[in-house]
Motif scaffolding. Structure first.
Motif, PDB file in Angstrom:
ATOM      1  N   GLU A  57      -5.818 -15.618   4.981  1.00 57.23           N
ATOM      2  CA  GLU A  57      -6.270 -14.416   5.890  1.00 57.23           C
ATOM      3  C   GLU A  57      -7.734 -14.200   5.661  1.00 57.23           C
ATOM      4  O   GLU A  57      -8.534 -13.861   6.605  1.00 57.23           O
ATOM      5  CB  GLU A  57      -5.660 -13.131   5.295  1.00 57.23           C
ATOM      6  CG  GLU A  57      -5.716 -11.825   6.317  1.00 57.23           C
ATOM      7  CD  GLU A  57      -5.125 -10.949   5.692  1.00 57.23           C
ATOM      8  OE1 GLU A  57      -5.345  -9.592   6.396  1.00 57.23           O
ATOM      9  OE2 GLU A  57      -4.082 -10.803   4.843  1.00 57.23           O
ATOM     10  N   ALA A  58      -8.264 -14.370   4.430  1.00 58.83           N
ATOM     11  CA  ALA A  58      -9.920 -13.901   4.113  1.00 58.83           C
ATOM     12  C   ALA A  58     -10.474 -15.211   4.784  1.00 58.83           C
ATOM     13  O   ALA A  58     -11.751 -15.034   5.597  1.00 58.83           O
ATOM     14  CB  ALA A  58     -10.151 -14.057   2.557  1.00 58.83           C
ATOM     15  N   ARG A  59      -9.765 -16.512   4.872  1.00 65.18           N
ATOM     16  CA  ARG A  59     -10.746 -17.520   5.323  1.00 65.18           C
ATOM     17  C   ARG A  59     -10.637 -17.438   6.998  1.00 65.18           C
ATOM     18  O   ARG A  59     -11.568 -17.821   7.743  1.00 65.18           O
ATOM     19  CB  ARG A  59      -9.853 -18.971   4.819  1.00 65.18           C
ATOM     20  CG  ARG A  59     -10.603 -20.140   5.322  1.00 65.18           C
ATOM     21  CD  ARG A  59      -9.901 -21.485   4.883  1.00 65.18           C
ATOM     22  NE  ARG A  59     -10.033 -21.489   3.690  1.00 65.18           N
ATOM     23  CZ  ARG A  59      -8.873 -21.388   2.563  1.00 65.18           C
ATOM     24  NH1 ARG A  59      -7.613 -20.954   3.205  1.00 65.18           N
ATOM     25  NH2 ARG A  59      -8.976 -21.428   1.387  1.00 65.18           N
ATOM     26  N   GLN A  60      -9.566 -16.888   7.157  1.00 60.03           N
ATOM     27  CA  GLN A  60      -9.606 -16.959   8.974  1.00 60.03           C
ATOM     28  C   GLN A  60     -10.468 -15.627   9.316  1.00 60.03           C
ATOM     29  O   GLN A  60     -11.039 -15.790  10.334  1.00 60.03           O
ATOM     30  CB  GLN A  60      -8.138 -16.472   9.181  1.00 60.03           C
ATOM     31  CG  GLN A  60      -7.863 -16.337  10.911  1.00 60.03           C
ATOM     32  CD  GLN A  60      -6.436 -16.114  11.027  1.00 60.03           C
ATOM     33  OE1 GLN A  60      -5.469 -16.056  10.030  1.00 60.03           O
ATOM     34  NE2 GLN A  60      -6.159 -15.894  12.313  1.00 60.03           N
ATOM     35  N   ASN A  61     -10.479 -14.695   8.508  1.00 61.51           N
ATOM     36  CA  ASN A  61     -11.329 -13.590   8.853  1.00 61.51           C
ATOM     37  C   ASN A  61     -12.821 -14.071   8.773  1.00 61.51           C
ATOM     38  O   ASN A  61     -13.610 -13.571   9.755  1.00 61.51           O
ATOM     39  CB  ASN A  61     -11.051 -12.377   7.964  1.00 61.51           C
ATOM     40  CG  ASN A  61      -9.928 -11.686   8.260  1.00 61.51           C
ATOM     41  OD1 ASN A  61      -9.000 -11.979   9.377  1.00 61.51           O
ATOM     42  ND2 ASN A  61      -9.257 -11.187   7.014  1.00 61.51           N
ATOM     43  N   ARG A  62     -13.040 -14.906   7.892  1.00 62.07           N
ATOM     44  CA  ARG A  62     -14.343 -15.592   7.565  1.00 62.07           C
ATOM     45  C   ARG A  62     -14.877 -16.271   8.912  1.00 62.07           C
ATOM     46  O   ARG A  62     -15.881 -16.297   9.261  1.00 62.07           O
ATOM     47  CB  ARG A  62     -14.402 -15.987   6.347  1.00 62.07           C
ATOM     48  CG  ARG A  62     -15.978 -16.729   6.206  1.00 62.07           C
ATOM     49  CD  ARG A  62     -16.326 -17.585   4.663  1.00 62.07           C
ATOM     50  NE  ARG A  62     -17.212 -17.981   4.647  1.00 62.07           N
ATOM     51  CZ  ARG A  62     -18.458 -17.347   4.297  1.00 62.07           C
ATOM     52  NH1 ARG A  62     -18.562 -16.005   4.303  1.00 62.07           N
ATOM     53  NH2 ARG A  62     -19.558 -18.138   4.142  1.00 62.07           N
ATOM     54  N   ALA A  63     -13.758 -17.079   9.086  1.00 61.03           N
ATOM     55  CA  ALA A  63     -14.100 -18.067  10.411  1.00 61.03           C
ATOM     56  C   ALA A  63     -14.245 -17.211  11.676  1.00 61.03           C
ATOM     57  O   ALA A  63     -15.316 -17.650  12.622  1.00 61.03           O
ATOM     58  CB  ALA A  63     -13.041 -18.980  10.500  1.00 61.03           C
ATOM     59  N   GLU A  64     -13.322 -16.495  11.879  1.00 62.82           N
ATOM     60  CA  GLU A  64     -13.627 -15.361  13.118  1.00 62.82           C
ATOM     61  C   GLU A  64     -15.027 -14.637  12.898  1.00 62.82           C
ATOM     62  O   GLU A  64     -15.647 -14.596  13.970  1.00 62.82           O
ATOM     63  CB  GLU A  64     -12.650 -14.438  13.118  1.00 62.82           C
ATOM     64  CG  GLU A  64     -11.025 -15.180  13.439  1.00 62.82           C
ATOM     65  CD  GLU A  64     -10.139 -14.023  13.495  1.00 62.82           C
ATOM     66  OE1 GLU A  64     -10.477 -12.795  13.386  1.00 62.82           O
ATOM     67  OE2 GLU A  64      -8.945 -14.534  13.652  1.00 62.82           O
ATOM     68  N   SER A  65     -15.487 -14.410  11.766  1.00 63.05           N
ATOM     69  CA  SER A  65     -16.644 -13.661  11.560  1.00 63.05           C
ATOM     70  C   SER A  65     -17.799 -14.490  12.108  1.00 63.05           C
ATOM     71  O   SER A  65     -18.845 -14.358  12.468  1.00 63.05           O
ATOM     72  CB  SER A  65     -16.948 -13.021  10.134  1.00 63.05           C
ATOM     73  OG  SER A  65     -18.063 -12.640   9.978  1.00 63.05           O
ATOM     74  N   ILE A  66     -17.791 -15.885  11.349  1.00 60.33           N
ATOM     75  CA  ILE A  66     -18.749 -16.796  11.681  1.00 60.33           C
ATOM     76  C   ILE A  66     -18.772 -17.239  13.074  1.00 60.33           C
ATOM     77  O   ILE A  66     -20.026 -17.321  13.533  1.00 60.33           O
ATOM     78  CB  ILE A  66     -18.427 -18.048  10.872  1.00 60.33           C
ATOM     79  CG1 ILE A  66     -18.700 -17.775   9.155  1.00 60.33           C
ATOM     80  CG2 ILE A  66     -19.502 -19.232  11.049  1.00 60.33           C
ATOM     81  CD1 ILE A  66     -18.264 -18.798   8.402  1.00 60.33           C
ATOM     82  N   ALA A  67     -17.734 -17.331  13.790  1.00 62.46           N
ATOM     83  CA  ALA A  67     -17.848 -17.494  15.102  1.00 62.46           C
ATOM     84  C   ALA A  67     -18.291 -16.437  15.948  1.00 62.46           C
ATOM     85  O   ALA A  67     -19.368 -16.676  16.879  1.00 62.46           O
ATOM     86  CB  ALA A  67     -16.423 -17.800  15.671  1.00 62.46           C
ATOM     87  N   ARG A  68     -18.126 -15.127  15.730  1.00 57.74           N
ATOM     88  CA  ARG A  68     -18.873 -14.218  16.437  1.00 57.74           C
ATOM     89  C   ARG A  68     -20.407 -14.007  16.166  1.00 57.74           C
ATOM     90  O   ARG A  68     -21.232 -14.029  16.973  1.00 57.74           O
ATOM     91  CB  ARG A  68     -18.073 -12.882  15.915  1.00 57.74           C
ATOM     92  CG  ARG A  68     -16.996 -12.714  16.321  1.00 57.74           C
ATOM     93  CD  ARG A  68     -16.285 -11.256  16.205  1.00 57.74           C
ATOM     94  NE  ARG A  68     -16.571 -10.708  14.703  1.00 57.74           N
ATOM     95  CZ  ARG A  68     -15.465 -10.975  13.954  1.00 57.74           C
ATOM     96  NH1 ARG A  68     -14.302 -11.392  14.610  1.00 57.74           N
ATOM     97  NH2 ARG A  68     -15.455 -10.585  12.799  1.00 57.74           N
ATOM     98  N   GLU A  69     -20.765 -14.416  14.598  1.00 54.25           N
ATOM     99  CA  GLU A  69     -21.897 -14.693  14.264  1.00 54.25           C
ATOM    100  C   GLU A  69     -22.837 -15.700  14.989  1.00 54.25           C
ATOM    101  O   GLU A  69     -24.038 -15.342  15.315  1.00 54.25           O
ATOM    102  CB  GLU A  69     -22.095 -14.708  12.909  1.00 54.25           C
ATOM    103  CG  GLU A  69     -23.474 -14.539  12.365  1.00 54.25           C
ATOM    104  CD  GLU A  69     -23.738 -14.503  10.905  1.00 54.25           C
ATOM    105  OE1 GLU A  69     -24.944 -14.295  10.104  1.00 54.25           O
ATOM    106  OE2 GLU A  69     -22.624 -14.599  10.152  1.00 54.25           O
TER     107      GLU A  69
END
Length: 471
Positions: free
Chosen positions: A355-367
């Motif tokens: 879940e943390a990895r997915q959240n980070r991936a989503e956060s990186i994509a938005r960034e």
């Protein structure tokens, strides 16, 4: 010889007269009082009455006294007393010579005759004193009959037993059956627990046969060895509190008294009573017969106790096996729960990481979307400040673009970051010469030209994400 007989008769008359006047029944006590007063009945009666009233004695015996050890000495003493009485009844003259003056002084001492007067005056009080003495003796007899230990100090059963043992050994020696050093109830409990015979001895020092029994039987080696080898032995004096309690329980009629006790019908019973004096062989043979008659009951009790003990041991072993099985099942259940909990915890940790990895991936994509908008437009190749920068990713991918020397270093990082294959955290480095173009707070507004990138350059994207706590 006639003179000695006359003196003895006179003393007997004086003794009888003294008893009639004072009311004393103890002849020996009356004799001692008269001897202390040199058989002068007047002074003896007067001092006795004064002592009863709490007054001081009027007669002071001579300092030079003697004791008679046989009948001849008594006769001699009587003659001496008669002589003293004759001297007292007459006028005595003592002559004293004064050395300083040489003169002689004669002192005449006459015996006082006040004793008879006081004696006659005290006669009216004799009935009252006699009645008081009778009442005191009767009251003491009744109290001792109802409450024999009324005036005795309270003692513990153990103290009574140990005191009897000490007194017995002081009187008859240490050769005797081994006394049980404990109370009667403790001796009963031990005999019941050990399934042994208990021999109880009640000692009465006032009985005429007690001394002979103690010296001929109790101190006999054969009797001692037989008792010690076949039973427990407990004894007490019937005058002690513990001995009196046991005496009331066993209800003996004469002494010496022995009682044999053993377990019958699951309780301690008296199986034999030995009252009165017998010889050692008689006691041993009677004890042997009683033991022979009652030993089967103890054997049956031992077998029953052994069977019950074996059955109890078997139940204990079964219970222990059952409890061991329960403990093993509980241990298995505990380990199973621990494994399940551990598995659940691992799954929970894995889920949280994912879940943390997915959240980070989503956060990186938005960034990346946001930072892509910040990348400046690519200048024309004909622009005099334009330079070409080639950037190689760790997977071999190449990124190439033109920048102006006046563009910030941040624009170069934003361009690389926007690529989907680019690591989230990286630094740009050059190989020849090796130089790290780090982006930090000090180089936030630094341009490419300031950083040293003034011409076409080839940079490598070094991934630093693995070295950080990406989780």
């Amino acid at each position: 010889m006639a003179e000695g007989y006359s003196s003895s008769a006179t003393q007997t008359e004086i003794l009888a007269q003294f008893q009639d006047i004072t009311g004393y029944d103890d002849i020996e006590k009356c004799r001692i009082v008269l001897e202390q007063h040199n058989w002068d009945i007047e002074t003896a009666v007067q001092d006795t009455l004064n002592e009863a009233e709490g007054s001081q004695p009027v007669f002071h015996p001579l300092e030079n006294t003697f004791e008679a050890s046989d009948e001849d000495d008594v006769d001699n003493m009587a003659n001496g007393i008669a002589a003293i009485q004759n001297q007292i009844s007459t006028t005595t003259t003592a002559t004293t010579t004064t050395a300083a003056t040489g003169t002689t002084t004669t002192t005449v001492a006459q015996r006082q005759n006040q004793g008879w007067l006081v004696w006659f005056l005290s006669l009216p009080l004799l009935p009252f004193r006699f009645g008081t003495s009778i009442f005191r003796d009767l009251f003491g007899f009744i109290v001792r009959l109802v409450w024999p230990r009324a005036f005795e100090a309270e003692t513990t059963p153990l103290e009574d037993v140990l005191k009897f043992k000490t007194e017995f050994e002081a009187e008859y020696g240490t050769v005797h059956p081994t006394f049980y050093q404990g109370s009667y109830s403790q001796a009963l409990n031990d005999a019941k627990r050990e399934l042994r015979f208990l021999l109880v001895y009640l000692h009465s020092s006032e009985h005429q046969d007690t001394d002979k029994f103690c010296r001929s039987t109790m101190t006999n080696d054969g009797f001692r060895e037989y008792v010690n080898g076949n039973m427990l032995f407990w004894g007490a004096n019937v005058r002690s509190q513990e001995g009196n309690r046991v005496s009331r329980a066993l209800r003996e009629t004469t002494y010496p008294f022995l009682a044999l006790i053993c377990l019958r019908d699951n309780r301690m019973n008296v199986v034999g009573r030995m009252e009165g004096l017998m010889n050692v062989d008689g006691y041993v043979s009677l004890l042997a017969r009683l033991i022979e008659d009652n030993e089967p009951a103890l054997v049956a009790a031992r077998v029953d106790r052994q069977e019950r003990s074996h059955a109890q041991q078997l139940r204990d072993e079964q219970d222990e096996a059952y409890y061991e099985s329960v403990r093993a099942d509980q241990e298995k259940e505990r380990k199973k729960r621990e494994e399940e909990d551990k598995k659940k915890q691992e799954e929970e940790n894995k889920r949280k990481k994912e879940e943390a990895r997915q959240n980070r991936a989503e956060s990186i994509a938005r960034e990346r979307v946001d930072r892509k908008l910040k990348v400046p437009e690519e200048p024309e190749s004909s622009h005099p400040d334009a330079i070409r920068v080639l950037m190689k990713l760790s997977n071999g991918k190449r990124l190439e673009r033109r920048f102006l020397k006046s563009h910030p270093l941040q624009a170069l990082y934003d361009f690389v970051f926007c690529d989907e294959e680019s690591p989230a955290e990286f630094v740009l480095v050059s190989n020849f010469p090796r130089k790290v173009y780090a982006l930090d707070s000090s180089s936030e507004n630094q341009t490419l030209e300031d950083a040293g990138i003034e011409t076409n350059a080839t940079l490598f994207v070094q991934n630093v994400e693995d070295e950080s706590d990406s989780d």
